[in-house]
Design an enzyme around this catalytic site. Structure first.
Site, mmCIF file in Angstrom:
data_model
loop_
_atom_site.group_PDB
_atom_site.id
_atom_site.type_symbol
_atom_site.label_atom_id
_atom_site.label_comp_id
_atom_site.label_asym_id
_atom_site.label_seq_id
_atom_site.Cartn_x
_atom_site.Cartn_y
_atom_site.Cartn_z
ATOM 1 N N ARG A 1 0.819 -1.222 0.000
ATOM 2 C CA ARG A 1 0.000 0.000 0.000
ATOM 3 C C ARG A 1 0.854 1.274 0.000
ATOM 4 N NH1 ARG A 1 -2.157 -3.763 -1.037
ATOM 5 N NH2 ARG A 1 -4.025 -4.735 -0.178
ATOM 6 N N SER B 1 -11.226 -0.242 2.507
ATOM 7 C CA SER B 1 -10.533 -0.554 3.766
ATOM 8 C C SER B 1 -9.894 0.712 4.343
ATOM 9 C CB SER B 1 -9.439 -1.602 3.531
ATOM 10 O OG SER B 1 -10.006 -2.817 3.095
ATOM 11 N N GLU C 1 -4.826 3.226 5.782
ATOM 12 C CA GLU C 1 -4.664 3.024 4.343
ATOM 13 C C GLU C 1 -5.278 4.211 3.603
ATOM 14 O OE1 GLU C 1 -6.517 -0.225 1.274
ATOM 15 O OE2 GLU C 1 -5.440 -1.011 3.000
#
Length: 297
Positions: free
Chosen positions: A167, A216, A286
């Site tokens: 990420r 998310s 995230e």
């Protein structure tokens, strides 16, 4: 001669309708380019110190309630070119939704991009954060990228020019992703489409796809899952204002209808504090948080 731009320039434009959380204050300027050529021309008109932000489908993004000082470029429905190249690569511009990329590749009998069906954003966002789902990650299939810098100059870059991890993608240095060439394996078109169908069914069963969310919220800690830690901390369903930890998937925070960006950010911080307190783990976000908070008088 003054260059005539073909896109739309909006001023003081509220961003809530451009984000999947349905929150966000106004942008000083929002530009919706006509196509890639028009975008290049527009960027060349910007002063060198202008803050520039990009929004695709507006997922994985929290725009604060006082909005953004600077220029926002919206690629939704724009930068949508996608085709097979002569050497068998898939060329995809930054505004193409990831789900469409997965479907296109499957229809071409190419496998390895099915996981993109589970990412609720565009290719540009997926490149920017090495988005992943169902054990797949974007940069595992990237052969080459095209970037644009603050002067409107295009560059062709190789994956090894970036520091890519979970990420995270570093090494852009004043450039933004415009397009990518993806390298995939030849496979079975029917099998690929069946896999995509199965992944989407799994996503719909496990995630709150019928409520405004950003995807998310937290990165999974190594060897564990953020959702498990949040659920074990007893926070499933916990609310602050109009923001709620999803009762369906604890790594999703949903807007129940009247959430502000401040509600969402406060709840994110609360979850982090409680998980740290009870589980001893620092959850990293995230989601990208940008813009300015409303200042109390």
């Amino acid at each position: 001669m003054t260059l005539k731009l073909k896109g739309r320039l909006l001023t003081d434009e509220p961003l809530a309708k451009y984000t999947s959380w349905r929150v966000g204050g106004p942008a000083d300027r929002l530009y919706i380019p006509f196509d890639k050529g028009d975008l290049i021309a527009f960027i060349k008109t910007l002063p060198g110190n202008e803050p520039v932000f990009w929004i695709g489908l507006g997922s994985n993004l929290l725009v604060r309630d006082a909005g953004i000082r600077g220029t926002v470029i919206n690629t939704k429905g724009r930068l949508k070119e996608m085709h097979l190249t002569e050497d068998g690569l898939v060329y995809v511009e930054a505004g193409v939704p990831c789900a469409l990329v997965a479907r296109f590749c499957g229809e071409q009998g190419l496998c390895g991009a099915e996981f993109l069906a589970g990412i609720p954003g565009t290719m540009g966002g997926a490149l920017r954060m090495n988005a992943g789902a169902f054990d797949g990650e974007t940069w595992n299939i990237v052969k080459q990228v095209e970037t644009i810098d603050e002067h409107g100059e295009l560059k062709q870059r190789q994956p090894e020019e970036f520091q890519v991890s979970y990420r995270s993608v570093k090494g852009l240095n004043g450039e933004w992703f415009l397009a990518a060439k993806l390298q995939l394996q030849t496979g079975d078109a029917v099998a690929s489409q069946q896999k995509i169908k199965g992944l989407l069914e799994k996503r719909n069963q496990s995630q709150p796809t019928n409520q405004p969310s950003c995807g998310s919220v937290f990165k999974n800690p190594e060897g564990d899952f953020a959702a498990r830690l949040i659920e074990q901390t007893g926070l499933k369903g916990y609310s602050i204002g109009g923001a709620q930890v999803s009762t369906k998937h604890a790594n999703f925070i949903v807007n129940t209808g009247n959430a502000t960006a401040a509600d969402l950010e406060t709840l994110i911080k609360y979850v982090q504090d409680k998980v740290k307190e009870q589980q001893g783990i620092n959850l990293q976000t995230e989601v990208c948080m940008i813009g300015e908070e409303v200042r109390s008088s």
